[in-house]
Design a protein around this motif. Structure first.
Motif, short mmCIF file in Angstrom:
data_model
loop_
_atom_site.label_atom_id
_atom_site.label_comp_id
_atom_site.label_asym_id
_atom_site.label_seq_id
_atom_site.Cartn_x
_atom_site.Cartn_y
_atom_site.Cartn_z
N VAL A 74 0.84 -1.20 0.00
CA VAL A 74 0.00 0.00 0.00
C VAL A 74 0.87 1.25 0.00
O VAL A 74 0.63 2.20 -0.75
CB VAL A 74 -0.94 0.00 1.22
CG1 VAL A 74 -1.70 1.32 1.31
CG2 VAL A 74 -1.94 -1.16 1.13
N TRP A 75 1.91 1.25 0.84
CA TRP A 75 2.81 2.41 0.90
C TRP A 75 3.55 2.60 -0.43
O TRP A 75 3.72 3.74 -0.89
CB TRP A 75 3.82 2.23 2.03
CG TRP A 75 3.22 2.41 3.39
CD1 TRP A 75 2.83 1.45 4.25
CD2 TRP A 75 2.92 3.66 4.02
NE1 TRP A 75 2.30 1.99 5.39
CE2 TRP A 75 2.34 3.36 5.29
CE3 TRP A 75 3.07 5.00 3.66
CZ2 TRP A 75 1.93 4.35 6.18
CZ3 TRP A 75 2.65 5.98 4.55
CH2 TRP A 75 2.09 5.66 5.78
N LEU A 76 3.93 1.50 -1.06
CA LEU A 76 4.61 1.62 -2.36
C LEU A 76 3.66 2.13 -3.43
O LEU A 76 4.09 2.85 -4.36
CB LEU A 76 5.19 0.26 -2.77
CG LEU A 76 6.36 -0.27 -1.93
CD1 LEU A 76 6.77 -1.66 -2.41
CD2 LEU A 76 7.54 0.69 -1.99
N SER A 77 2.38 1.79 -3.33
CA SER A 77 1.43 2.20 -4.36
C SER A 77 1.18 3.70 -4.36
O SER A 77 0.77 4.26 -5.39
CB SER A 77 0.10 1.46 -4.16
OG SER A 77 -0.57 1.91 -3.00
N ILE A 78 1.41 4.38 -3.23
CA ILE A 78 1.16 5.82 -3.21
C ILE A 78 2.34 6.63 -3.75
O ILE A 78 2.20 7.83 -4.04
CB ILE A 78 0.81 6.32 -1.78
CG1 ILE A 78 2.00 6.23 -0.85
CG2 ILE A 78 -0.39 5.57 -1.25
CD1 ILE A 78 1.73 6.78 0.53
N LEU A 79 3.49 5.98 -3.94
CA LEU A 79 4.65 6.69 -4.49
C LEU A 79 4.40 7.19 -5.92
O LEU A 79 4.69 8.35 -6.22
CB LEU A 79 5.89 5.80 -4.43
CG LEU A 79 6.40 5.46 -3.03
CD1 LEU A 79 7.65 4.55 -3.11
CD2 LEU A 79 6.73 6.73 -2.25
N PRO A 80 3.89 6.32 -6.83
CA PRO A 80 3.60 6.85 -8.18
C PRO A 80 2.52 7.93 -8.18
O PRO A 80 2.50 8.79 -9.06
CB PRO A 80 3.16 5.60 -8.96
CG PRO A 80 2.79 4.60 -7.95
CD PRO A 80 3.65 4.87 -6.76
N ILE A 81 1.62 7.89 -7.19
CA ILE A 81 0.60 8.94 -7.11
C ILE A 81 1.26 10.28 -6.83
O ILE A 81 0.97 11.30 -7.48
CB ILE A 81 -0.44 8.62 -6.02
CG1 ILE A 81 -1.15 7.31 -6.33
CG2 ILE A 81 -1.46 9.76 -5.89
CD1 ILE A 81 -2.15 6.89 -5.26
N VAL A 82 2.16 10.29 -5.85
CA VAL A 82 2.87 11.53 -5.50
C VAL A 82 3.72 12.00 -6.68
O VAL A 82 3.72 13.19 -7.04
CB VAL A 82 3.75 11.31 -4.25
CG1 VAL A 82 4.58 12.55 -3.97
CG2 VAL A 82 2.88 10.95 -3.05
N LEU A 83 4.44 11.07 -7.30
CA LEU A 83 5.31 11.42 -8.43
C LEU A 83 4.49 11.96 -9.59
O LEU A 83 4.82 13.00 -10.19
CB LEU A 83 6.10 10.19 -8.88
CG LEU A 83 6.94 10.34 -10.15
CD1 LEU A 83 8.02 11.40 -9.94
CD2 LEU A 83 7.57 9.00 -10.55
N GLY A 84 3.41 11.26 -9.93
CA GLY A 84 2.58 11.67 -11.07
C GLY A 84 1.92 13.02 -10.85
O GLY A 84 1.91 13.87 -11.75
N THR A 126 -3.18 5.27 -8.41
CA THR A 126 -4.49 5.12 -7.79
C THR A 126 -5.04 3.71 -8.01
O THR A 126 -5.61 3.09 -7.10
CB THR A 126 -5.48 6.14 -8.37
OG1 THR A 126 -4.96 7.46 -8.18
CG2 THR A 126 -6.84 6.04 -7.70
N PHE A 127 -4.83 3.19 -9.21
CA PHE A 127 -5.29 1.83 -9.51
C PHE A 127 -4.53 0.81 -8.66
O PHE A 127 -5.14 -0.11 -8.09
CB PHE A 127 -5.07 1.54 -11.00
CG PHE A 127 -5.38 0.12 -11.40
CD1 PHE A 127 -6.69 -0.30 -11.53
CD2 PHE A 127 -4.36 -0.79 -11.62
CE1 PHE A 127 -6.97 -1.61 -11.88
CE2 PHE A 127 -4.63 -2.09 -11.98
CZ PHE A 127 -5.95 -2.51 -12.11
N LEU A 128 -3.22 0.95 -8.56
CA LEU A 128 -2.42 0.03 -7.75
C LEU A 128 -2.83 0.09 -6.28
O LEU A 128 -2.87 -0.93 -5.59
CB LEU A 128 -0.93 0.35 -7.90
CG LEU A 128 -0.33 0.15 -9.30
CD1 LEU A 128 1.13 0.61 -9.32
CD2 LEU A 128 -0.44 -1.31 -9.73
N TYR A 129 -3.13 1.29 -5.82
CA TYR A 129 -3.57 1.45 -4.44
C TYR A 129 -4.89 0.71 -4.20
O TYR A 129 -5.07 0.04 -3.18
CB TYR A 129 -3.74 2.94 -4.12
CG TYR A 129 -4.42 3.21 -2.80
CD1 TYR A 129 -3.68 3.23 -1.62
CD2 TYR A 129 -5.79 3.42 -2.73
CE1 TYR A 129 -4.30 3.46 -0.39
CE2 TYR A 129 -6.42 3.65 -1.51
CZ TYR A 129 -5.67 3.68 -0.35
OH TYR A 129 -6.29 3.90 0.86
#
Length: 413
Positions: free
Chosen positions: A225-235, A392-395
């Motif tokens: 879950v924590w890893l999934s929010i990294l691309p959200i922040v980056l994007g 968001t999808f990965l999360y």
């Protein structure tokens, strides 16, 4: 802006068990769900799910309700008596289950089609009004007003069962309604300052706030879950620095909207534990009414002195008063309808399917508004938006698996 998203009962008198009311309330306010807005509220977060019986009568019930009452109306409530195991013939007849698949696919197509269409119409006409009448506080108040009138009509005509109101229930709603108001008006302010597509990209970062705030309150999340929010922040960061229509008020409006809706979900989960018999649509209705009482007086104070000259300027710009009234009315009606539809989606499909559908809904809205308003999109901006949506999808996938494991563990206990 919330969502949300529609949970009435059908005039067909099939029985449904009481767990639906429990599940609707949980889906509406669970911080791991998703906006939701219900009530999402329009939420991309996964939610705890309860076991669903694949019996034939429930499938007929859902299919019949879609075609008989597509707006979520219910002439009379259905029985809430749990069905016995002897009343589930489909479980012992595989052929009957196979026969249900075409109907279920058609049902899903109608649910998502209505949900997407209503969301697109709202975003387009909401932005059209704000382009010529840049007073988001008044427009946001009007949208809540339309939803309030609609719910009062459903309750008074008994098309939707009216919940029993008590002083503790109203007090429990004051906090969630306040955060809902903050989320709604902040999103509307953002829409008035920047392109609709940019606001939706920033609003896709809502899972980040949900994980962070929930962690502070004691919830734990797996590494995925924590890893999934990294691309959200980056994007979102990449989209922000390359956005042609970038405006700090628009950015902060979208971020504050995320905070408001996340706190609404978290606070609601705690304050409404004793009112699980109230279904999602009724909860959303009362939150809408209380939010209107919160918002309108502040709207008058913030921008009330500018409404009359702004109105005359808008009429001069658009040419016809009827066109202006029509746009405003559409923004209010479809704001409520898309939130109502999201509730029906949460009721009729699994949380994982809803999460995927909500992610795709954001993509459809972004693409549609870019095409309608012809907003210039730079390659890096498009890339950032895509990365944020992917995150968001990965999360949603990661939190859905977490919720499924939690429920499986509870069953074993």
């Amino acid at each position: 802006m919330l969502a949300l998203n529609l949970l009435p009962t059908s005039g067909v008198t099939f029985s449904k068990s009481n767990h639906n009311y429990l599940r609707r309330t949980t889906l509406l306010f669970d911080p791991n769900q998703r906006n939701p807005h219900y009530l999402s509220f329009n939420s991309h977060k996964s939610t705890p799910v309860f076991a669903r019986s694949p019996n034939a009568t429930s499938q007929i019930f859902l299919f019949n309700r879609i075609f008989t009452h597509p707006l979520g109306l219910s002439p009379r409530p259905t029985s809430q008596i749990p069905k016995s195991s002897s009343e589930t013939p489909a479980e012992s007849h595989p052929d009957a289950i196979e026969a249900q698949k075409p109907n279920k696919n058609l049902q899903l197509a109608i649910i998502f089609g209505l949900w997407y269409f209503q969301n697109i119409v709202f975003n387009i006409y909401n932005k059209k009004v704000l382009n010529i009448f840049p007073f988001p506080w008044l427009l946001a108040s009007f949208q809540l007003f339309v939803g309030s009138i609609w719910m009062l009509f459903l309750w008074s005509s008994k098309l939707q069962p009216c919940p029993k109101i008590s002083r503790p229930f109203i007090f429990a709603l004051l906090g969630p309604a306040l955060f809902h108001t903050i989320g709604h008006i902040s999103a509307c302010v953002s829409f008035s300052k920047v392109a609709v597509s940019f606001t939706h990209v920033i609003k896709s970062s809502e899972p980040v706030f949900s994980v962070v705030f929930s962690s502070f309150l004691g919830d734990t999340y797996p590494l995925k879950v924590w890893l999934s929010i990294l691309p959200i922040v980056l994007g979102c960061s990449l989209a922000a620095i390359t956005e042609v229509s970038f405006n700090f008020q628009g950015l902060w409006g979208a971020l504050i909207s995320n905070i408001g809706f996340v706190l609404r979900n978290i606070y609601s989960k705690r304050s409404l534990q004793n009112f699980k018999e109230v279904n999602g649509l009724n909860l959303y209705g009362w939150i809408t009414i209380i939010s209107l009482l919160y918002l309108f007086p502040v709207a008058v104070f913030v921008e009330g002195s500018q409404w009359v000259p702004g109105y005359h300027k808008a009429i001069e710009t658009i040419g016809k008063k009827s066109t202006f009234y029509f746009w405003v009315l559409l923004s209010g009606v479809f704001y409520h309808l898309y939130n109502q539809s999201s509730y029906q989606a949460l009721d009729d499909i699994s949380p994982l399917t809803f999460s995927v559908g909500n992610t795709m809904k954001r993509v459809v809205v972004i693409v549609s508004t870019v095409l309608v308003f012809r907003n210039p999109v730079r390659p890096l901006n498009a890339l950032g938006s895509a990365i944020a949506i992917l995150g968001t999808f990965l999360y949603s996938q990661a939190t859905s698996k977490k919720a499924a494991k939690k429920i499986e563990g509870e069953k074993r206990d």
